[in-house]
Design a protein around this motif. Structure first.
Motif, PDB file in Angstrom:
ATOM      1  N   ASP B  15       0.831  -1.205   0.000  1.00 38.46           N
ATOM      2  CA  ASP B  15       0.000   0.000   0.000  1.00 38.46           C
ATOM      3  C   ASP B  15       0.869   1.260   0.000  1.00 38.46           C
ATOM      4  OD1 ASP B  15       0.284   0.933   2.998  1.00 38.46           O
ATOM      5  OD2 ASP B  15       0.061  -1.241   3.011  1.00 38.46           O
ATOM      6  N   ASP B  17       0.943   3.624   2.075  1.00 36.28           N
ATOM      7  CA  ASP B  17       1.514   3.934   3.392  1.00 36.28           C
ATOM      8  C   ASP B  17       2.855   3.217   3.566  1.00 36.28           C
ATOM      9  OD1 ASP B  17      -0.350   5.476   5.499  1.00 36.28           O
ATOM     10  OD2 ASP B  17      -1.599   4.402   4.086  1.00 36.28           O
ATOM     11  N   ALA B  22       2.812   8.196   5.961  1.00 42.07           N
ATOM     12  CA  ALA B  22       2.237   9.537   6.104  1.00 42.07           C
ATOM     13  C   ALA B  22       3.044  10.415   7.045  1.00 42.07           C
ATOM     14  CB  ALA B  22       0.797   9.425   6.589  1.00 42.07           C
ATOM     15  N   CYS B  63      -2.039   0.088  -3.460  1.00 43.10           N
ATOM     16  CA  CYS B  63      -3.400   0.270  -2.943  1.00 43.10           C
ATOM     17  C   CYS B  63      -3.393   1.288  -1.805  1.00 43.10           C
ATOM     18  CB  CYS B  63      -3.984  -1.062  -2.487  1.00 43.10           C
ATOM     19  SG  CYS B  63      -3.052  -1.886  -1.182  1.00 43.10           S
ATOM     20  N   GLY B  64      -4.559   1.785  -1.465  1.00 43.54           N
ATOM     21  CA  GLY B  64      -4.682   2.728  -0.355  1.00 43.54           C
ATOM     22  C   GLY B  64      -4.706   4.169  -0.806  1.00 43.54           C
ATOM     23  N   SER B  65      -4.204   5.046   0.049  1.00 44.14           N
ATOM     24  CA  SER B  65      -4.266   6.502  -0.188  1.00 44.14           C
ATOM     25  C   SER B  65      -3.787   6.869  -1.583  1.00 44.14           C
ATOM     26  CB  SER B  65      -3.378   7.242   0.807  1.00 44.14           C
ATOM     27  OG  SER B  65      -3.944   7.258   2.074  1.00 44.14           O
ATOM     28  N   SER B  66      -4.410   7.908  -2.127  1.00 45.61           N
ATOM     29  CA  SER B  66      -4.068   8.297  -3.497  1.00 45.61           C
ATOM     30  C   SER B  66      -2.850   9.202  -3.545  1.00 45.61           C
ATOM     31  CB  SER B  66      -5.263   9.003  -4.125  1.00 45.61           C
ATOM     32  OG  SER B  66      -5.554  10.172  -3.381  1.00 45.61           O
ATOM     33  N   ARG B  67      -2.086   9.280  -2.476  1.00 41.50           N
ATOM     34  CA  ARG B  67      -0.973  10.238  -2.412  1.00 41.50           C
ATOM     35  C   ARG B  67       0.004  10.079  -3.578  1.00 41.50           C
ATOM     36  NH1 ARG B  67       0.977   7.449   3.179  1.00 41.50           N
ATOM     37  NH2 ARG B  67      -1.188   7.957   3.561  1.00 41.50           N
ATOM     38  N   ARG B  89      -5.649   1.199  -9.114  1.00 43.64           N
ATOM     39  CA  ARG B  89      -5.787   2.119 -10.246  1.00 43.64           C
ATOM     40  C   ARG B  89      -5.330   3.548  -9.963  1.00 43.64           C
ATOM     41  NH1 ARG B  89      -9.307   5.859 -10.456  1.00 43.64           N
ATOM     42  NH2 ARG B  89      -9.007   6.063 -12.688  1.00 43.64           N
TER      43      ARG B  89
END
Lengths: 224, 166
Positions: B15, B17, B22, B63-67, B89
């Protein structure tokens, strides 16, 4: 990812938004629910320009259709480190916790706060637990004040925050130390998500989160 | 467009993260982010990685946050390309938008091990494992997406197009 069926049709907008929010964690591009009267009422109250509703084509081809009998599903908890690791809450052993976060974009709407308040009313957060309540928006914050929910939260010895993403991504406030464990109504529980890489986040509904705050361990609201 | 480098193998569901925690997002400086790249998946990665190296991972990478800091950190750490069985994606789009080339190849994801030398051709989608003389196939990157990579990402790409259309 489109959600449909008799249960979905009965969901309030707050509940629908939670489902749509979590579709991303399932790998979806978006989570959609066909607009109906519930949608119309929600949009009508807010829209400041003309709008149009769209329905999926009657002959739309779906990659896969999955049917769930939700009446057979009890409240779920997603174990770290993946939102996909969901387990029925009653199947979990005694898991002590240090922090509870109720709120965020996923579960910080007024109905979520009402549910948490209903369970926290006349009860106290367990002494070793920090319980943070975070309304999703300023409007919801105000509504919660107007409805007297903050009095319930304060009497339960929870802390109430201004709307923020803060703890969800380990940004600030409620950052977990090594070995600490949280129950959160947020949307992600990856390694280090809420602080130290050796901390843990268990994802759950506001009801499970509130019950867990009171009992100091991951708990079902039925145990209160 | 071709790249050659050493492979670093990761598992499934890496992911964002894990790619860039963060706790380091108080900066957008690529050099700073690079120092913590992949830290929660492999704490020593940023020290071990060499310019041109390739990350090979299993399914659902990013996957996860769109950062967008995730592909920025990988690129700044010197990673030339990420190969995975599949990508989340948002990360997929963020990667091309920030000029980090990525390729989907289940074959490579299943076979490559850390330390092997890879040669990657974005035009053809052919990945050569030089350590074992094997070839894997990936979907080739369409020319317009290669232009994004060559131009350093979406913003420089659009700025260039605006300049030429004036």
């Amino acid at each position: 990812m489109e959600f449909a069926g008799p249960v979905i049709a009965q969901l309030s907008m707050d509940q629908r938004l939670t489902m749509a929010n979590m579709a991303i964690e399932a790998g979806a591009k978006n989570g959609i629910i066909a607009p109906d009267e519930c949608t119309r009422a929600f949009v009508e109250e807010r829209a400041q320009r003309s709008y149009q509703f769209y329905q999926s084509d009657a002959d739309a081809q779906y990659e896969q259709v999955i049917t769930y009998h939700v009446s057979e599903i009890e409240p779920q908890v997603a174990l770290p480190p993946s939102p996909a690791n969901s387990q029925p809450v009653s199947s979990l052993d005694e898991i002590p916790i240090d922090q509870v976060v109720i709120g965020s974009c996923t579960n910080g709407r007024i109905e979520d706060l009402r549910l948490a308040a209903q369970l926290l009313k006349s009860r106290r957060v367990a002494p070793r637990v920090r319980c943070l309540i975070i309304p999703a928006t300023q409007a919801i914050y105000r509504q919660a004040v107007d409805e007297g929910l903050f009095t319930i939260f304060l009497e339960a010895e929870a802390a109430i925050s201004t709307p923020t993403c803060g703890p969800c991504l380990g940004g600030y406030m409620g950052i977990l130390a090594a070995g600490e464990r949280a129950v959160a109504t947020t949307n992600r529980n990856f390694v280090g998500r809420m602080g130290h890489p050796e901390s843990e986040v268990y994802l759950a509904s506001p009801a499970v989160a509130a019950a867990s705050a009171v009992l100091g361990r991951i708990a079902s609201p039925e145990e209160l | 467009m071709k790249f050659t480098g050493k492979a670093w193998k990761f598992g499934a569901d890496i992911d964002t993260d894990a790619i860039i925690p963060a706790r380091y997002l108080n900066t957008s400086d690529p050099k700073e982010l690079a120092q913590h790249c992949m830290e929660d998946a492999d704490p020593k990665f940023a020290q071990k990685v060499s310019p041109g190296d390739v990350i090979v991972a299993d399914k659902n990478f990013g996957c996860g946050s769109s950062r967008e800091h995730a592909p920025i950190a990988l690129k700044a750490a010197g990673v030339s390309c990420v190969i995975a069985a599949s990508f989340a994606r948002i990360f997929y789009r963020n990667a091309f938008n920030t000029g980090l080339p990525i390729l989907e190849s289940e074959e490579a994801a299943a076979d490559v091990v850390t330390g092997e030398q890879l040669e990657i051709d974005l035009d053809t989608g052919i990945i050569i494992n030089k350590s074992r003389n094997l070839t894997y196939k990936a979907q080739p990157v369409p020319p317009f997406m290669q232009e994004l990579v060559a131009g350093g990402g979406l913003i420089p790409y659009v700025m260039k197009r605006l300049d030429t259309s004036r």
